[in-house]
Design a protein around this motif. Structure first.
Motif, PDB file in Angstrom:
ATOM      1  N   PHE A   1       0.757  -0.919  -0.334  1.00  5.12           N
ATOM      2  CA  PHE A   1       0.072   0.113   0.166  1.00  5.12           C
ATOM      3  C   PHE A   1       0.502   1.082  -0.341  1.00  5.12           C
ATOM      4  CE2 PHE A   1      -2.512   2.272   2.968  1.00  5.12           C
ATOM      5  CZ  PHE A   1      -3.642   2.789   1.457  1.00  5.12           C
ATOM      6  N   PHE A   2       0.544   2.110  -1.073  1.00  2.00           N
ATOM      7  CA  PHE A   2       1.278   3.302  -1.079  1.00  2.00           C
ATOM      8  C   PHE A   2       0.907   4.849  -0.194  1.00  2.00           C
ATOM      9  CE2 PHE A   2       2.448   0.190  -4.823  1.00  2.00           C
ATOM     10  CZ  PHE A   2       4.084   0.393  -5.045  1.00  2.00           C
ATOM     11  N   LEU A   3       1.514   5.209   0.435  1.00  7.23           N
ATOM     12  CA  LEU A   3       1.105   5.983   1.605  1.00  7.23           C
ATOM     13  C   LEU A   3       1.902   7.605   1.845  1.00  7.23           C
ATOM     14  CD1 LEU A   3      -1.516   6.227   3.583  1.00  7.23           C
ATOM     15  CD2 LEU A   3       0.634   5.367   5.485  1.00  7.23           C
ATOM     16  N   GLN A   4       0.828   8.317   1.506  1.00 12.48           N
ATOM     17  CA  GLN A   4       2.045   9.454   1.936  1.00 12.48           C
ATOM     18  C   GLN A   4       2.382  10.295   3.020  1.00 12.48           C
ATOM     19  OE1 GLN A   4       2.396  12.532   0.451  1.00 12.48           O
ATOM     20  NE2 GLN A   4       0.815  13.437  -0.431  1.00 12.48           N
ATOM     21  N   SER A   5       3.437  10.113   3.264  1.00 18.39           N
ATOM     22  CA  SER A   5       4.923  10.004   4.476  1.00 18.39           C
ATOM     23  C   SER A   5       3.271  10.185   5.674  1.00 18.39           C
ATOM     24  CB  SER A   5       6.002  10.280   4.261  1.00 18.39           C
ATOM     25  OG  SER A   5       5.795  11.416   4.137  1.00 18.39           O
ATOM     26  N   GLY A   6       3.518  11.573   5.718  1.00 15.93           N
ATOM     27  CA  GLY A   6       2.118  12.373   6.742  1.00 15.93           C
ATOM     28  C   GLY A   6       0.961  11.371   6.997  1.00 15.93           C
ATOM     29  N   ALA A   7       0.196  10.874   6.353  1.00 14.24           N
ATOM     30  CA  ALA A   7      -0.847  10.043   6.625  1.00 14.24           C
ATOM     31  C   ALA A   7       0.127   8.889   7.353  1.00 14.24           C
ATOM     32  CB  ALA A   7      -1.399   9.348   5.384  1.00 14.24           C
ATOM     33  N   TYR A   8       1.010   8.433   7.530  1.00 16.11           N
ATOM     34  CA  TYR A   8       0.804   7.270   8.157  1.00 16.11           C
ATOM     35  C   TYR A   8       0.385   7.462  10.081  1.00 16.11           C
ATOM     36  CZ  TYR A   8       3.902   3.852  11.474  1.00 16.11           C
ATOM     37  OH  TYR A   8       4.210   3.076  12.282  1.00 16.11           O
ATOM     38  N   VAL A   9      -0.074   6.755  10.837  1.00 14.51           N
ATOM     39  CA  VAL A   9       0.163   7.154  12.140  1.00 14.51           C
ATOM     40  C   VAL A   9       0.794   6.108  13.429  1.00 14.51           C
ATOM     41  CG1 VAL A   9      -1.534   7.198  13.918  1.00 14.51           C
ATOM     42  CG2 VAL A   9      -2.091   8.224  12.034  1.00 14.51           C
ATOM     43  N   ALA A  10       0.835   4.349  12.827  1.00 21.68           N
ATOM     44  CA  ALA A  10       1.010   3.428  13.228  1.00 21.68           C
ATOM     45  C   ALA A  10       0.805   2.279  12.547  1.00 21.68           C
ATOM     46  CB  ALA A  10       0.173   3.119  14.689  1.00 21.68           C
ATOM     47  N   HIS A  11       1.352   1.371  13.059  1.00 18.77           N
ATOM     48  CA  HIS A  11       1.574  -0.296  12.289  1.00 18.77           C
ATOM     49  C   HIS A  11       1.567  -1.290  13.637  1.00 18.77           C
ATOM     50  CE1 HIS A  11       5.917  -0.085  12.359  1.00 18.77           C
ATOM     51  NE2 HIS A  11       5.874  -1.479  11.889  1.00 18.77           N
ATOM     52  N   VAL A  12       0.776  -2.410  13.441  1.00 23.52           N
ATOM     53  CA  VAL A  12       0.741  -3.375  13.862  1.00 23.52           C
ATOM     54  C   VAL A  12       1.191  -4.467  12.895  1.00 23.52           C
ATOM     55  CG1 VAL A  12      -0.490  -5.127  14.934  1.00 23.52           C
ATOM     56  CG2 VAL A  12      -1.020  -3.227  15.683  1.00 23.52           C
ATOM     57  N   GLY A  13       2.042  -5.681  13.645  1.00 28.55           N
ATOM     58  CA  GLY A  13       2.783  -6.557  12.786  1.00 28.55           C
ATOM     59  C   GLY A  13       4.656  -6.350  12.567  1.00 28.55           C
ATOM     60  N   GLU A  14       5.404  -6.956  13.301  1.00 27.89           N
ATOM     61  CA  GLU A  14       6.973  -7.297  13.166  1.00 27.89           C
ATOM     62  C   GLU A  14       7.698  -7.830  11.788  1.00 27.89           C
ATOM     63  OE1 GLU A  14       8.799  -9.926  16.469  1.00 27.89           O
ATOM     64  OE2 GLU A  14       7.258  -9.182  17.941  1.00 27.89           O
ATOM     65  N   GLU A  15       6.858  -8.105  11.259  1.00 34.31           N
ATOM     66  CA  GLU A  15       7.411  -8.525   9.625  1.00 34.31           C
ATOM     67  C   GLU A  15       6.464  -7.514   8.672  1.00 34.31           C
ATOM     68  OE1 GLU A  15       6.320 -12.717   8.067  1.00 34.31           O
ATOM     69  OE2 GLU A  15       5.717 -13.423  10.476  1.00 34.31           O
ATOM     70  N   LEU A  16       6.252  -6.662   9.189  1.00 37.53           N
ATOM     71  CA  LEU A  16       5.700  -5.550   8.047  1.00 37.53           C
ATOM     72  C   LEU A  16       6.554  -4.655   7.515  1.00 37.53           C
ATOM     73  CD1 LEU A  16       2.060  -3.306   8.219  1.00 37.53           C
ATOM     74  CD2 LEU A  16       4.310  -2.426   8.607  1.00 37.53           C
ATOM     75  N   ASN A  17       6.621  -4.051   6.489  1.00 34.84           N
ATOM     76  CA  ASN A  17       7.662  -3.468   6.234  1.00 34.84           C
ATOM     77  C   ASN A  17       6.969  -1.782   5.495  1.00 34.84           C
ATOM     78  OD1 ASN A  17      11.019  -2.771   5.612  1.00 34.84           O
ATOM     79  ND2 ASN A  17       9.751  -2.900   3.151  1.00 34.84           N
TER      80      ASN A  17
END
Length: 228
Positions: free
Chosen positions: A98-114
């Motif tokens: 998923f391609f996301l504007q850097s300012g739109a990122y808030v958080a993530h869960v998942g140790e394998e998520l890159n």
């Protein structure tokens, strides 16, 4: 862990309830609103200092992050983005991006998520909320926000054109081309600036407001000092 998106769509906030000890969630720096005192928090720079320096030289951006770790079941954590607007979650399967504007990122869960903070495929995106795009690849869940309402569009067969300042993100399967709106004259006088033409199959996520337009609206109301 369990998550709940509350106070959306106007002032979205993420509530995390941990099911057991040692569960982790990673967030952008400054997103924490409140938490149970016993939750552990560590702050780090993604990729380390050397990688951040390389990103800076390449025109990228280092990303500070906080990792929250539960110590007991039932603990709660509240996270919120900076802009006023909506908050969403996207579950990504292994290898799905998923391609996301850097300012739109808030958080993530998942140790394998890159979370690729130096993705080079969309260098044409600049200005607005983020100076570049993030490439988020699963497995895991990413939480993202918008400034204003979040609008989802299926790219039509004839393509779709979006003002870069209103772009939040897009899914795989889409091709894009960044250009000035209406040529050089349009870039400076149309008020639109850069736009992105999408084609292919996938979803595009837009925000109904942008910070640049707000700043331009407020500019005439700023007090001006005069030299007597």
């Amino acid at each position: 862990m369990q998550h709940q998106l509350i106070d959306t769509p106007d002032f979205g906030m993420l509530q995390i309830t941990f099911d057991q000890p040692n569960e982790k969630i990673v967030s952008e720096s400054g997103a924490m609103v409140a938490m149970d005192t016993a939750i552990k928090m560590e702050t780090s720079m993604r990729g380390g200092l050397l990688a951040a320096a390389k990103r800076k030289l390449m025109g990228g951006e280092s990303l500070f992050q906080n990792t929250f770790t539960s110590t007991a079941p039932g603990q709660r954590l509240f996270l919120a983005p900076g802009p006023e607007g909506d908050l969403r979650a996207m579950n990504l399967a292994a290898g799905q991006s998923f391609f996301l504007q850097s300012g739109a990122y808030v958080a993530h869960v998942g140790e394998e998520l890159n979370l690729d903070t130096k993705f080079g495929g969309v260098k044409g995106f600049f200005g607005g909320v983020g100076a570049f795009m993030l490439k988020v690849t699963g497995p895991g869940t990413v939480y993202y926000c918008s400034y204003g309402a979040l609008h989802e569009v299926d790219c039509p067969p004839e393509g779709y054109t979006i003002d870069n300042d209103h772009l939040v993100g897009f899914t795989e399967g889409l091709q894009f081309n960044v250009r000035s709106f209406g040529g050089t004259r349009g870039l400076f006088f149309s008020g639109e600036g850069l736009v992105c033409d999408f084609s292919g199959q996938g979803k595009i996520y837009l925000q109904t407001r942008n910070a640049g337009a707000l700043a331009a609206f407020l500019q005439p109301f700023r007090p001006v000092e005069t030299n007597n």
